[in-house]
Design a protein around this motif. Structure first.
Motif, mmCIF file in Angstrom:
data_model
loop_
_atom_site.group_PDB
_atom_site.id
_atom_site.type_symbol
_atom_site.label_atom_id
_atom_site.label_comp_id
_atom_site.label_asym_id
_atom_site.label_seq_id
_atom_site.Cartn_x
_atom_site.Cartn_y
_atom_site.Cartn_z
ATOM 1 N N GLU C 159 0.851 -1.182 0.000
ATOM 2 C CA GLU C 159 0.000 0.000 0.000
ATOM 3 C C GLU C 159 0.892 1.238 0.000
ATOM 4 O O GLU C 159 2.027 1.212 0.471
ATOM 5 C CB GLU C 159 -0.889 0.005 1.231
ATOM 6 C CG GLU C 159 -1.719 -1.282 1.305
ATOM 7 C CD GLU C 159 -2.990 -1.083 2.107
ATOM 8 O OE1 GLU C 159 -3.146 0.014 2.697
ATOM 9 O OE2 GLU C 159 -3.825 -2.010 2.118
ATOM 10 N N GLY C 160 0.397 2.296 -0.523
ATOM 11 C CA GLY C 160 1.145 3.559 -0.491
ATOM 12 C C GLY C 160 2.208 3.623 -1.561
ATOM 13 O O GLY C 160 2.412 2.685 -2.334
ATOM 14 N N ASP C 161 2.898 4.739 -1.615
ATOM 15 C CA ASP C 161 3.914 4.961 -2.631
ATOM 16 C C ASP C 161 5.284 4.506 -2.143
ATOM 17 O O ASP C 161 5.528 4.384 -0.946
ATOM 18 C CB ASP C 161 3.997 6.462 -2.970
ATOM 19 C CG ASP C 161 2.709 6.940 -3.611
ATOM 20 O OD1 ASP C 161 1.979 6.094 -4.156
ATOM 21 O OD2 ASP C 161 2.440 8.161 -3.552
ATOM 22 N N ALA C 162 6.156 4.261 -3.089
ATOM 23 C CA ALA C 162 7.551 3.986 -2.743
ATOM 24 C C ALA C 162 8.223 5.317 -2.369
ATOM 25 O O ALA C 162 7.854 6.372 -2.894
ATOM 26 C CB ALA C 162 8.261 3.361 -3.928
ATOM 27 N N PRO C 266 2.202 0.086 -8.975
ATOM 28 C CA PRO C 266 3.391 0.868 -9.348
ATOM 29 C C PRO C 266 4.437 0.903 -8.239
ATOM 30 O O PRO C 266 5.620 1.052 -8.511
ATOM 31 C CB PRO C 266 2.826 2.273 -9.606
ATOM 32 C CG PRO C 266 1.362 2.112 -9.788
ATOM 33 C CD PRO C 266 0.961 0.886 -9.039
ATOM 34 N N ALA C 267 3.995 0.759 -7.011
ATOM 35 C CA ALA C 267 4.937 0.904 -5.893
ATOM 36 C C ALA C 267 5.698 -0.375 -5.588
ATOM 37 O O ALA C 267 6.703 -0.353 -4.872
ATOM 38 C CB ALA C 267 4.166 1.350 -4.647
ATOM 39 N N GLU C 268 5.275 -1.498 -6.133
ATOM 40 C CA GLU C 268 5.929 -2.750 -5.731
ATOM 41 C C GLU C 268 7.297 -2.897 -6.396
ATOM 42 O O GLU C 268 7.517 -2.399 -7.503
ATOM 43 C CB GLU C 268 5.045 -3.947 -6.049
ATOM 44 C CG GLU C 268 4.879 -4.266 -7.515
ATOM 45 C CD GLU C 268 3.933 -5.451 -7.710
ATOM 46 O OE1 GLU C 268 4.325 -6.576 -7.402
ATOM 47 O OE2 GLU C 268 2.794 -5.222 -8.187
ATOM 48 N N PRO C 269 8.201 -3.527 -5.687
ATOM 49 C CA PRO C 269 9.536 -3.726 -6.287
ATOM 50 C C PRO C 269 9.420 -4.593 -7.537
ATOM 51 O O PRO C 269 8.764 -5.634 -7.503
ATOM 52 C CB PRO C 269 10.319 -4.459 -5.193
ATOM 53 C CG PRO C 269 9.521 -4.296 -3.945
ATOM 54 C CD PRO C 269 8.096 -4.093 -4.342
ATOM 55 N N LEU C 270 10.030 -4.148 -8.581
ATOM 56 C CA LEU C 270 10.034 -4.899 -9.836
ATOM 57 C C LEU C 270 10.584 -6.308 -9.615
ATOM 58 O O LEU C 270 11.562 -6.494 -8.880
ATOM 59 C CB LEU C 270 10.938 -4.166 -10.836
ATOM 60 C CG LEU C 270 11.243 -4.884 -12.137
ATOM 61 C CD1 LEU C 270 9.994 -4.954 -13.003
ATOM 62 C CD2 LEU C 270 12.373 -4.194 -12.876
#
Lengths: 386, 386, 386, 386
Positions: C159-162, C266-270
């Protein structure tokens, strides 16, 4: 009575799976073969797609199974890659059994309202897959270094010697072949039509493993002059040195069977040769393979009693490429894909094998496989010009 | 007179190479094709091996050439890999010409003492390679982005429209086909034998490029129900979207010819389709391909004048797999490898093409290629059941 | 205490298999992956072969299992083909469990007499296979159109942004890397040695899926100038258009996880990029990948607290080919095949992933995979010259 | 003076082709190799594209040649398939010579106005292709059963014995490697930078064919424990049993050279081994390969006179994967594709060979090839830890 046949045929498929571990249902050992689980699902999908779904109000058991269990019917929608059937652990075997039960219940509860002709076709289709299930399974088990036994007592070697090989003379002339219309037949067995035969001779029994060994011992797999060009190339590419499942051990030739690995018996009917090997053997033996018309003519003959092992032993490669009979027309729609589109690069086999369900075959029955196929119960009956 | 024929045929091969640069003789553009230099050498090797070397005292021109110029005769010794013919820059073109001159001189100086039957076979063989030389060369030049012209004025588009497509009715019944023995024929044209035909219809001319374009425009290459299963797989694997050499440019369809790239003409006879495409087109057109017996019967008929373009335009795919005639026996020895061992997985073509040397073909002539082959001058004549 | 560790590690493997159907244990979805059943057997075989069998009087549980469960140790005897592990339905899962219990009992009853160093190696080996079991299983389930869920709640999107991407400056100079000897380490982490670093910068966190999407949107997969030559070739041959398991649906990008298919965050580690993609992304971003020495130096640093996600998130591709440290010597015997023979054509990864067993990795830990591998939990940490 | 160098280098390329038949210019014997004609054209294309075409008013000689003679510069436009270079018989050799003359005239008439740095790069590039032309040609001729001789007197076996193999001790410590800036160097030789060496030993001469034969006789090609895993797989897939061009005849080992086939001499420096074979040999010999830093350090050393055969004999495989030096940056534009994009899956070779143009190499020179490459003049210098 159709309901009885339906129940009987569907139960026979399950009986074939009874000796299997869950794990045995999953494996696909080569692109040509399919997992047992897939056969269980595909035969069920056939009834759902071509029988049940044509009725108003039909709701599919699980719409995603169509993708998994469609074999090759391009007209029915997308399908999984032929060689990826062994990648699907789900649905599980239990789930596929539930699918079967569901479809069986729907079929049986309204069987009188369903298309009987397609139902009968579906049962013939299921019988074909019963044989494929066994041959695919045999191939899968043969890949396992543990050499698992499917069921003890299967494919035992015969006792005693084979009778001497004799040839019967057959007259030539204008004959009729093809389904005469008395019972069920596949589309490609029709239309019945005339064809012209030259006088010839047919062997009264199949070639034995012992006879084939003489071909081996005579350098059969090292002499290109005995082989078709494509056959020699197949032999070389695949490294064939003997029929499939044969293994040379310190104490002689062994073979792998559904009953486990055992010594080869010289008297047993040869099995698991390709058309290329059958053709090369016949050339070496100074003979040839019969045409499908010669075979059918003899098998339909009132007094063909002189010919043994026509049915129930080995499928017999013929010299006939698989082409349509004159006037053949594939049925409309997806069921038209059943046979017609395979009429290229395949050879006709006649008879039936120990793995064929009883009552499945008949004199006009046409089986077909690519000339390099070896995993079916395929053998050799010799013929010769008169 | 045999000497004259020999000189004439050998010179014709050289004439075909006259427009070539030295470099053009070297290239092998695919395993099925051979460099022009190889054709020059192989046809010469045939005479040296099967004619000259059977005489006492023969000394080979260069014993190493046998390895290079043996095509597929397993019985004559080792041979180079089929797909490695383009790797050999030596012998040079000049050296191969010297080899030809040497063998020609030896043949001509003792031609009356040589085996006339094998000489005649060698000339028929050389004529076959003349056609292959042209079609192989066309393929090689087509791979070159510079689109070189072999010889201006070849394969020009016809002016005017094609006549309307009509079908003539042909009776069925018991007929005879095969070489009747008047002149030279290949072994596989024999024995002449009876076969049974059902009534049918044959198109009076070949399918045109314009007619085939309608098949394309109707989604012919995107509709699996029109194709044989193996054909659809070949289309998909190779990415076929049109006949070989067709290219869609901003101003319409172009084609590559021995006379260079040019616009396709709707009236020109379709060329460079595989059996699979011919079969799919026929199905789309509500027709089928003729059998070889139907074709030969019509071509041998006294009044086949209603049928045009039988010879000299396009080889015509038939619905007949290439199999031996009843009673066929391959000759003994290496020459027995000429035809018999290819009788599997190939389809018969009848007629001849613009690339066939004049006088080479005849009504009983059987050409054959695998069903996916497209680089020959192959077209379509439709047939239909009556 | 070693016995406790043994019990704990062995139980952890079984716990990973708890959510699986029997069928899920059988599938091998690509040559690089192995069936879960094979991992269960192979880790057991390791203890039997390298620990138990070195004791006098040892009798193997089933001598034929060595062939099936030997992975690559050429020195220990024949082994099954790497890509045929999915063909073996036997031994069944139950039989493999029996094998595990048998070996566990033998190990535990005499653990004090066994070679403790090899036992500890065997546990580290089993932990490696725990991660492989998960990643291989993820790949197998991803091949199934039914998109089965391994265990709900795994790999959930954050949840939330990186946090913003920052770089920390790192000094150059002569440093020491490699295992310092306090605890267990693999042979290739030694010897500890000096190496020279130039000043550089390291990203404080991993690249996110959202950042990588910007690379995609900027034509990252269509611009050869961003890629290594071999990388571009791999992209083209395999048709890569996004990381493994990404799928573009009508409502945006989805990804397949052990918890099922879900929308990409979008925030999850690739995850699931190859070295080639990591390298191309870094070039596009105006950065580069860190060397393994830069990475280890930072990870060993007392105040590396500014760097997050070093362990337990994604394996991080480094710019370092996998080569031996100066003075490295592979152990004698079959265990010498553990790492040394793979030191070519592979790239080093550092850190660990969400699939790595807790406590398995350390700053000197060297993981390695071929540059095209994508089915591991691999991601990107950027670096740059100072 | 640049004009002189240009004339000299361009003429040297032509001189290498002087012994060739036209046919020899056409053949491409494997995807890694190119026809001589292609080398002639490609080196010319380089000057046209990167030097002439950057001037206002330049008109290309033939715009279609860019497609044919572009090697791999993705940024400069489409290019022909790497493995189809042998399919193009046109342009002819004469036409390529005309292209060379045309470009040479344009370059020389305005050489003072052209970019000198790119011209010098183009000459270094042409020198690289001179060596490739020879090695590609050697491979092509070796495929021909006639074993053509390129030029008698090349690659003759040395007389007498090789001196005994000795090792010199080399100190460790912080050293500098890379181009020091005095003359031309490729981008990847820079930046000069510090690296740390451990003490080691270097062999004073290269491994001989006789020494390598001892490895063979000791089962070197049958013992997987001596090989890297990928090396063993390459050996098995390709069927390596000896270095490239070695052939066992009844009277011992022969080798194929540009001067023809001849007996192998035990004293001659080993050639045509892959990195995998070099690595396996070193392991068998109880040694290892040098790193590129160790090699360069020794070669730059004032008193490296104890080391012989550094240059002009065999390229020497190092243990170093080809990676960028710290701080390396590829040039902008298409010339940036020269080296940087190949920095993966390749190994560095140092020194130069008998096929390298005089003056081409230097101590900082980095050559690189995939570890399985054998058709270059590659040999072995051993190293060892101190």
């Amino acid at each position: 009575v159709l309901a009885d046949r339906y129940r009987h045929t569907r139960a026979a498929t399950l009986a074939l799976c009874a000796p299997l571990a869950v794990e045995d249902h999953v494996v696909q050992s080569m692109p040509d073969a399919s997992p047992a689980k897939w056969h269980l699902g595909h035969t069920t999908w056939f009834f759902e797609t071509f029988v049940l779904s044509r009725r108003a109000g039909h709701r599919p058991f699980d719409p995603r199974l169509g993708f998994l269990f469609n074999s090759y019917y391009e007209a029915v929608g997308a399908r999984g890659a032929r060689d990826a059937r062994g990648l699907c652990s789900r649905p599980t075997v239990d789930e596929v059994h539930a699918y079967r039960r569901h479809v069986d219940a729907r079929v049986l509860e309204s069987i009188d309202a369903l298309d009987a002709a397609v139902l009968v076709l579906g049962l013939a289709h299921e019988e074909q897959h019963q044989e494929l299930l066994l041959t695919d399974l045999k191939h899968a088990l043969s890949c396992n270094p543990l050499e698992p036994v499917y069921r003890a007592g299967l494919e035992v070697a015969p006792e005693g010697d084979a009778p001497p090989l004799r040839f019967v003379e057959r007259r030539g002339g204008l004959v009729e072949i093809g389904d005469a219309g008395a019972g069920f037949a596949f589309d490609h067995e029709r239309p019945r039509h005339r064809t012209f035969l030259t006088p010839h001779r047919l062997a009264t029994r199949l070639v034995t493993a012992g006879e084939y060994q003489a071909f081996l011992d005579d350098g059969g797999y090292r002499r290109p002059e005995l082989w078709l060009s494509d056959g020699w190339a197949a032999r070389t590419a695949a490294g064939w040195q003997a029929p499939l499942y044969w293994a040379r051990r310190s104490d002689g030739w062994w073979t792998f069977t559904l009953g486990g690995a055992r010594r080869l018996s010289p008297a047993e009917p040869l099995a698991h040769v390709s058309y290329y090997e059958a053709d090369a053997y016949a050339r070496w033996a100074g003979a040839r393979l019969p045409t499908e018309a010669e075979w059918e003519c003899a098998a339909s003959d009132g007094n063909c009693g002189t010919l043994s092992q026509l049915f129930g032993v080995r499928w017999q490669w013929t010299a006939s490429p698989y082409v349509p009979y004159p006037g053949y027309r594939a049925p409309a729609g997806a069921l038209g894909e059943y046979n017609g589109k395979f009429m290229c690069n395949q050879m006709v086999l006649r008879g039936s094998s120990t793995a064929t369900p009883p009552g499945h075959a008949r004199p006009s029955y046409r089986n077909f496989f690519p000339p390099a196929a070896r995993w079916q119960m395929t053998g050799i009956r010799l013929a010769a010009d008169a």
